[in-house]
Design a protein around this motif. Structure first.
Motif, mmCIF file in Angstrom:
data_model
loop_
_atom_site.group_PDB
_atom_site.id
_atom_site.type_symbol
_atom_site.label_atom_id
_atom_site.label_comp_id
_atom_site.label_asym_id
_atom_site.label_seq_id
_atom_site.Cartn_x
_atom_site.Cartn_y
_atom_site.Cartn_z
ATOM 1 N N ALA A 265 60.451 -45.188 -14.702
ATOM 2 C CA ALA A 265 59.013 -44.877 -14.740
ATOM 3 C C ALA A 265 58.245 -45.753 -13.756
ATOM 4 C CB ALA A 265 58.474 -45.048 -16.161
ATOM 5 N N LEU A 266 58.598 -47.029 -13.671
ATOM 6 C CA LEU A 266 57.959 -47.925 -12.694
ATOM 7 C C LEU A 266 58.226 -47.447 -11.267
ATOM 8 C CD1 LEU A 266 58.792 -51.314 -14.420
ATOM 9 C CD2 LEU A 266 56.480 -50.441 -13.971
ATOM 10 N N ALA A 267 59.444 -46.995 -11.007
ATOM 11 C CA ALA A 267 59.774 -46.482 -9.670
ATOM 12 C C ALA A 267 59.001 -45.202 -9.370
ATOM 13 C CB ALA A 267 61.277 -46.236 -9.561
ATOM 14 N N GLN A 268 58.814 -44.348 -10.365
ATOM 15 C CA GLN A 268 58.043 -43.127 -10.144
ATOM 16 C C GLN A 268 56.590 -43.445 -9.803
ATOM 17 O OE1 GLN A 268 58.632 -40.074 -13.161
ATOM 18 N NE2 GLN A 268 60.857 -40.339 -13.082
ATOM 19 N N VAL A 269 56.027 -44.470 -10.442
ATOM 20 C CA VAL A 269 54.663 -44.886 -10.107
ATOM 21 C C VAL A 269 54.610 -45.396 -8.667
ATOM 22 C CG1 VAL A 269 52.853 -46.577 -10.635
ATOM 23 C CG2 VAL A 269 53.946 -45.309 -12.482
ATOM 24 N N ALA A 270 55.594 -46.208 -8.281
ATOM 25 C CA ALA A 270 55.648 -46.692 -6.894
ATOM 26 C C ALA A 270 55.819 -45.530 -5.924
ATOM 27 C CB ALA A 270 56.803 -47.691 -6.728
ATOM 28 N N ALA A 271 56.642 -44.564 -6.282
ATOM 29 C CA ALA A 271 56.859 -43.405 -5.405
ATOM 30 C C ALA A 271 55.572 -42.605 -5.230
ATOM 31 C CB ALA A 271 57.974 -42.524 -5.964
ATOM 32 N N VAL A 272 54.778 -42.485 -6.275
ATOM 33 C CA VAL A 272 53.491 -41.790 -6.142
ATOM 34 C C VAL A 272 52.628 -42.504 -5.103
ATOM 35 C CG1 VAL A 272 51.300 -41.252 -7.292
ATOM 36 C CG2 VAL A 272 53.459 -40.705 -8.414
ATOM 37 N N ALA A 273 52.580 -43.835 -5.164
ATOM 38 C CA ALA A 273 51.778 -44.588 -4.186
ATOM 39 C C ALA A 273 52.275 -44.336 -2.767
ATOM 40 C CB ALA A 273 51.811 -46.081 -4.505
ATOM 41 N N MET A 274 53.585 -44.371 -2.577
ATOM 42 C CA MET A 274 54.138 -44.206 -1.228
ATOM 43 C C MET A 274 54.083 -42.760 -0.745
ATOM 44 S SD MET A 274 54.723 -47.110 -0.083
ATOM 45 C CE MET A 274 55.435 -46.531 1.448
ATOM 46 N N GLY B 7 44.782 -46.728 -8.269
ATOM 47 C CA GLY B 7 45.693 -47.082 -7.194
ATOM 48 C C GLY B 7 45.110 -46.848 -5.822
ATOM 49 N N GLU B 8 45.911 -47.215 -4.850
ATOM 50 C CA GLU B 8 45.551 -47.043 -3.454
ATOM 51 C C GLU B 8 46.793 -46.546 -2.719
ATOM 52 O OE1 GLU B 8 44.498 -49.953 0.271
ATOM 53 O OE2 GLU B 8 43.702 -50.495 -1.704
ATOM 54 N N GLU B 9 46.664 -45.421 -2.056
ATOM 55 C CA GLU B 9 47.797 -44.818 -1.361
ATOM 56 C C GLU B 9 48.495 -45.840 -0.477
ATOM 57 O OE1 GLU B 9 46.161 -41.488 0.736
ATOM 58 O OE2 GLU B 9 45.852 -40.338 -1.098
ATOM 59 N N GLY B 10 49.821 -45.912 -0.617
ATOM 60 C CA GLY B 10 50.628 -46.793 0.215
ATOM 61 C C GLY B 10 50.596 -48.252 -0.175
ATOM 62 N N SER B 11 49.806 -48.602 -1.198
ATOM 63 C CA SER B 11 49.651 -50.005 -1.555
ATOM 64 C C SER B 11 50.039 -50.315 -3.002
ATOM 65 C CB SER B 11 48.208 -50.433 -1.302
ATOM 66 O OG SER B 11 48.032 -51.787 -1.598
ATOM 67 N N TRP B 12 49.482 -49.579 -3.939
ATOM 68 C CA TRP B 12 49.774 -49.824 -5.349
ATOM 69 C C TRP B 12 49.332 -48.638 -6.185
ATOM 70 C CZ3 TRP B 12 45.821 -50.249 -9.091
ATOM 71 C CH2 TRP B 12 44.522 -50.319 -8.579
ATOM 72 N N ALA B 13 49.860 -48.584 -7.400
ATOM 73 C CA ALA B 13 49.441 -47.551 -8.344
ATOM 74 C C ALA B 13 49.640 -48.066 -9.761
ATOM 75 C CB ALA B 13 50.212 -46.261 -8.140
ATOM 76 N N ARG B 14 48.779 -47.561 -10.623
ATOM 77 C CA ARG B 14 48.853 -47.862 -12.055
ATOM 78 C C ARG B 14 48.994 -46.525 -12.770
ATOM 79 N NH1 ARG B 14 44.124 -51.057 -12.471
ATOM 80 N NH2 ARG B 14 45.183 -52.820 -11.576
ATOM 81 N N GLY B 15 49.948 -46.459 -13.692
ATOM 82 C CA GLY B 15 50.171 -45.213 -14.411
ATOM 83 C C GLY B 15 50.406 -45.446 -15.883
ATOM 84 N N ARG B 16 50.653 -44.345 -16.582
ATOM 85 C CA ARG B 16 50.785 -44.407 -18.025
ATOM 86 C C ARG B 16 51.875 -43.440 -18.481
ATOM 87 N NH1 ARG B 16 45.306 -43.330 -20.064
ATOM 88 N NH2 ARG B 16 45.015 -45.492 -19.494
ATOM 89 N N LEU B 17 52.663 -43.914 -19.433
ATOM 90 C CA LEU B 17 53.643 -43.076 -20.120
ATOM 91 C C LEU B 17 53.363 -43.197 -21.611
ATOM 92 C CD1 LEU B 17 56.250 -41.430 -20.551
ATOM 93 C CD2 LEU B 17 57.524 -43.569 -20.343
ATOM 94 N N CYS B 18 53.026 -42.088 -22.242
ATOM 95 C CA CYS B 18 52.813 -42.065 -23.692
ATOM 96 C C CYS B 18 54.161 -41.729 -24.333
ATOM 97 C CB CYS B 18 51.763 -41.030 -24.068
ATOM 98 S SG CYS B 18 50.149 -41.389 -23.334
ATOM 99 N N VAL B 19 54.726 -42.691 -25.035
ATOM 100 C CA VAL B 19 56.070 -42.556 -25.585
ATOM 101 C C VAL B 19 56.000 -41.750 -26.886
ATOM 102 C CG1 VAL B 19 58.129 -43.787 -26.378
ATOM 103 C CG2 VAL B 19 56.711 -44.756 -24.541
ATOM 104 N N SER B 20 56.712 -40.629 -26.918
ATOM 105 C CA SER B 20 56.694 -39.728 -28.066
ATOM 106 C C SER B 20 58.045 -39.714 -28.770
ATOM 107 C CB SER B 20 56.358 -38.311 -27.600
ATOM 108 O OG SER B 20 56.572 -37.382 -28.649
ATOM 109 N N ASN B 21 58.012 -39.638 -30.087
ATOM 110 C CA ASN B 21 59.273 -39.527 -30.818
ATOM 111 C C ASN B 21 59.932 -38.170 -30.593
ATOM 112 O OD1 ASN B 21 57.529 -37.968 -32.345
ATOM 113 N ND2 ASN B 21 58.307 -38.687 -34.307
ATOM 114 N N MET B 22 59.247 -37.254 -29.926
ATOM 115 C CA MET B 22 59.812 -35.938 -29.610
ATOM 116 C C MET B 22 60.662 -35.962 -28.342
ATOM 117 S SD MET B 22 58.858 -34.273 -32.167
ATOM 118 C CE MET B 22 59.346 -32.640 -31.707
ATOM 119 N N SER B 23 60.687 -37.097 -27.650
ATOM 120 C CA SER B 23 61.489 -37.201 -26.437
ATOM 121 C C SER B 23 62.971 -37.007 -26.767
ATOM 122 C CB SER B 23 61.279 -38.575 -25.792
ATOM 123 O OG SER B 23 62.159 -38.740 -24.704
#
Length: 146
Positions: A64-73, A27-43
């Motif tokens: 989760a998509l909003a959290q990735v955007a929030a990290v960028a911003m 990612g790039e601060e203030g512009s975009w971000a790429r993240g990952r969520l590993c989905v567990s059956n323990m959730s």
């Protein structure tokens, strides 16, 4: 930009069970971000959604998509310590079920900012297939402004 879960926790206020981003992979601060969520059956969400057929709720994918955007911003120096609140969710489309064992690849692109608002195009994929797309608006502020 690459961040592990501890570094993400320095930027976002979310904690278990609502910290939904395991890693920022690029990612790039203030512009975009790429993240990952590993989905567990323990959730804990799978205790009730659905106990006999586990599917990650669409609202958590969008969160989760909003959290990735929030990290960028919120990685921008002028936004450090602020919070990212949902201002709108538009055109959310769910195209593929997300199940335990899936790795949800999340990408959020800030297409425009205006004052304290960030306008975001977001997409989540599993194994290269689109699982969700949405247009989001985040309002950046502090807890005392809420």
């Amino acid at each position: 930009m690459q961040l592990d879960s501890n570094q993400i926790a320095e930027i976002l206020p979310h904690r278990y069970p609502f910290a939904l981003v395991d890693r920022i992979t690029d990612g790039e601060e203030g512009s975009w971000a790429r993240g990952r969520l590993c989905v567990s059956n323990m959730s804990p969400v799978f205790c009730g959604h659905f106990p006999q057929y586990h599917v990650l709720p669409g609202v958590l994918i969008v969160e989760a998509l909003a959290q990735v955007a929030a990290v960028a911003m919120l990685s921008l120096p002028e936004n450090r310590g602020k919070l990212g609140f949902f201002a709108s969710i538009k055109d959310a489309k769910f195209r593929k079920q997300v199940r335990p064992g899936d790795v949800l690849e999340l990408e959020s692109r800030i297409v425009k900012t205006r004052r304290s608002f960030a306008f975001v195009e977001a997409e989540a994929r599993v194994d290269g297939e689109v699982a969700c797309t949405a247009t989001l608006t985040l309002a950046l502020g502090s807890a005392d402004e809420a």
